[in-house]
Design a protein around this motif. Structure first.
Motif, PDB file in Angstrom:
ATOM      1  N   GLY A  91      -7.252  -6.315 -31.389  1.00  0.00           N
ATOM      2  CA  GLY A  91      -6.423  -5.488 -32.249  1.00  0.00           C
ATOM      3  C   GLY A  91      -5.766  -4.313 -31.559  1.00  0.00           C
ATOM      4  O   GLY A  91      -4.880  -3.679 -32.136  1.00  0.00           O
ATOM      5  N   SER A  92      -6.158  -3.994 -30.333  1.00  0.00           N
ATOM      6  CA  SER A  92      -5.512  -2.901 -29.616  1.00  0.00           C
ATOM      7  C   SER A  92      -4.140  -3.341 -29.119  1.00  0.00           C
ATOM      8  O   SER A  92      -3.839  -4.537 -29.059  1.00  0.00           O
ATOM      9  CB  SER A  92      -6.381  -2.442 -28.444  1.00  0.00           C
ATOM     10  N   ALA A  93      -3.296  -2.382 -28.781  1.00  0.00           N
ATOM     11  CA  ALA A  93      -1.908  -2.690 -28.438  1.00  0.00           C
ATOM     12  C   ALA A  93      -1.492  -1.985 -27.159  1.00  0.00           C
ATOM     13  O   ALA A  93      -2.035  -0.942 -26.791  1.00  0.00           O
ATOM     14  CB  ALA A  93      -0.982  -2.286 -29.574  1.00  0.00           C
ATOM     15  N   ARG A  94      -0.519  -2.589 -26.466  1.00  0.00           N
ATOM     16  CA  ARG A  94       0.123  -1.998 -25.304  1.00  0.00           C
ATOM     17  C   ARG A  94       1.621  -1.980 -25.608  1.00  0.00           C
ATOM     18  O   ARG A  94       2.194  -3.021 -25.941  1.00  0.00           O
ATOM     19  CB  ARG A  94      -0.154  -2.811 -24.030  1.00  0.00           C
ATOM     20  N   HIS A  95       2.255  -0.808 -25.493  1.00  0.00           N
ATOM     21  CA  HIS A  95       3.645  -0.656 -25.891  1.00  0.00           C
ATOM     22  C   HIS A  95       4.578  -0.629 -24.683  1.00  0.00           C
ATOM     23  O   HIS A  95       4.428   0.206 -23.795  1.00  0.00           O
ATOM     24  CB  HIS A  95       3.820   0.619 -26.705  1.00  0.00           C
ATOM     25  N   ALA A  96       5.539  -1.549 -24.674  1.00  0.00           N
ATOM     26  CA  ALA A  96       6.600  -1.539 -23.670  1.00  0.00           C
ATOM     27  C   ALA A  96       7.839  -0.969 -24.361  1.00  0.00           C
ATOM     28  O   ALA A  96       8.629  -1.693 -24.966  1.00  0.00           O
ATOM     29  CB  ALA A  96       6.869  -2.940 -23.141  1.00  0.00           C
ATOM     30  N   SER A  97       7.986   0.334 -24.307  1.00  0.00           N
ATOM     31  CA  SER A  97       9.053   1.019 -25.027  1.00  0.00           C
ATOM     32  C   SER A  97      10.309   1.127 -24.175  1.00  0.00           C
ATOM     33  O   SER A  97      10.231   1.185 -22.948  1.00  0.00           O
ATOM     34  CB  SER A  97       8.586   2.421 -25.445  1.00  0.00           C
ATOM     35  N   PHE A  98      11.450   1.174 -24.827  1.00  0.00           N
ATOM     36  CA  PHE A  98      12.703   1.365 -24.112  1.00  0.00           C
ATOM     37  C   PHE A  98      12.622   2.672 -23.322  1.00  0.00           C
ATOM     38  O   PHE A  98      12.171   3.699 -23.829  1.00  0.00           O
ATOM     39  CB  PHE A  98      13.877   1.435 -25.079  1.00  0.00           C
ATOM     40  N   GLY A  99      13.065   2.598 -22.062  1.00  0.00           N
ATOM     41  CA  GLY A  99      13.049   3.773 -21.206  1.00  0.00           C
ATOM     42  C   GLY A  99      11.990   3.734 -20.125  1.00  0.00           C
ATOM     43  O   GLY A  99      12.081   4.508 -19.168  1.00  0.00           O
ATOM     44  N   ILE A 100      10.990   2.830 -20.242  1.00  0.00           N
ATOM     45  CA  ILE A 100      10.002   2.740 -19.168  1.00  0.00           C
ATOM     46  C   ILE A 100      10.612   1.996 -17.983  1.00  0.00           C
ATOM     47  O   ILE A 100      11.625   1.314 -18.112  1.00  0.00           O
ATOM     48  CB  ILE A 100       8.693   2.059 -19.631  1.00  0.00           C
ATOM     49  N   ALA A 101       9.993   2.133 -16.836  1.00  0.00           N
ATOM     50  CA  ALA A 101      10.518   1.509 -15.619  1.00  0.00           C
ATOM     51  C   ALA A 101      10.525  -0.016 -15.741  1.00  0.00           C
ATOM     52  O   ALA A 101       9.648  -0.606 -16.393  1.00  0.00           O
ATOM     53  CB  ALA A 101       9.681   1.927 -14.420  1.00  0.00           C
ATOM     54  N   LYS A 102      11.510  -0.628 -15.111  1.00  0.00           N
ATOM     55  CA  LYS A 102      11.630  -2.092 -15.130  1.00  0.00           C
ATOM     56  C   LYS A 102      10.336  -2.760 -14.668  1.00  0.00           C
ATOM     57  O   LYS A 102       9.858  -3.706 -15.296  1.00  0.00           O
ATOM     58  CB  LYS A 102      12.791  -2.521 -14.229  1.00  0.00           C
ATOM     59  N   ALA A 103       9.772  -2.282 -13.550  1.00  0.00           N
ATOM     60  CA  ALA A 103       8.571  -2.910 -12.993  1.00  0.00           C
ATOM     61  C   ALA A 103       7.420  -2.887 -13.993  1.00  0.00           C
ATOM     62  O   ALA A 103       6.657  -3.851 -14.105  1.00  0.00           O
ATOM     63  CB  ALA A 103       8.174  -2.213 -11.699  1.00  0.00           C
ATOM     64  N   ASP A 104       7.293  -1.791 -14.740  1.00  0.00           N
ATOM     65  CA  ASP A 104       6.212  -1.688 -15.708  1.00  0.00           C
ATOM     66  C   ASP A 104       6.414  -2.646 -16.876  1.00  0.00           C
ATOM     67  O   ASP A 104       5.470  -3.287 -17.344  1.00  0.00           O
ATOM     68  CB  ASP A 104       6.104  -0.256 -16.224  1.00  0.00           C
TER      69      ASP A 104
END
Length: 207
Positions: A75-88
């Motif tokens: 149930g935990s989450a990892r957020h790939a939000s707009f603005g983070i580095a491409k590699a991440d």
């Protein structure tokens, strides 16, 4: 103690103090501070091979107007939000979906040259100036991704409008709809017309 001995005693104490080793202050550990900004991907899936359905069972990817979210089985989450580095962003999605099937730069986008990474099941990430800027989803493999309220490929217009206010109109690319910052295409404008494409952020939609 006589007054004559007192200067000698003080001198001896002074010499002992001068010879005592200097007590050094402990060096601060900055590794914790550095790691606080590191994007953490699910540890069990950091070494993926090609097929994500085998490598990361139970890891879901949810769509949102400003990010992609990895939802783990607990149930935990990892957020790939707009603005983070491409590699991440690529590292996070690779942890869930396997390696990209294609990575390149498209010079012919309306927003200018955009880098992209295409994953299985029709999901592509777009990058502008080295930052995650948008995503695009098509139905080439019966897309399995949805938003938090269930909007995804194959959904009817009737169900789409029940999920929230949507504006539908005929544009140069077909029956296009918008729901806030989320956009997409329908196979027709009839109630049973189905969602064929979804996108958000900066993408390379040919108009």
């Amino acid at each position: 103690m006589t007054n004559k001995l007192l200067p000698c005693v003080l001198l001896a104490l002074g010499l002992l103090a001068a010879c005592a080793p200097e007590i050094k202050k402990p060096v601060e550990n900055k590794s914790v501070e550095a790691n606080e900004t590191e994007i953490i991907v699910p540890p069990a899936h950091e070494t993926n091979i090609a097929n994500a359905s085998e490598d990361a069972p139970g890891v879901a990817v949810n769509l949102a107007p400003d990010e992609l979210t990895l939802v783990l089985p607990n149930g935990s989450a990892r957020h790939a939000s707009f603005g983070i580095a491409k590699a991440d962003a690529v590292k996070m999605l690779t942890a869930a979906l396997g390696n990209p099937i294609e990575e390149a730069t498209n010079q012919d986008c309306g927003a200018g040259a955009l880098g992209y990474a295409a994953f299985r099941d029709g999901l592509s990430l777009y990058f502008q100036d080295g930052k995650f800027a948008g995503w695009d989803l098509d139905g080439r493999e019966n897309g399995k991704f949805t938003t938090g309220n269930g909007i995804g490929i194959g959904m009817t217009r009737k169900a789409l409008e029940a999920a929230g206010p949507a504006e539908v109109g005929e544009t140069t690319i077909g029956h296009e709809f918008t729901m806030g910052e989320l956009s997409g295409l329908l196979s027709s404008d009839a109630p049973d017309g189905k969602v064929t494409n979804l996108w958000a952020g900066v993408t390379c939609i040919a108009r």
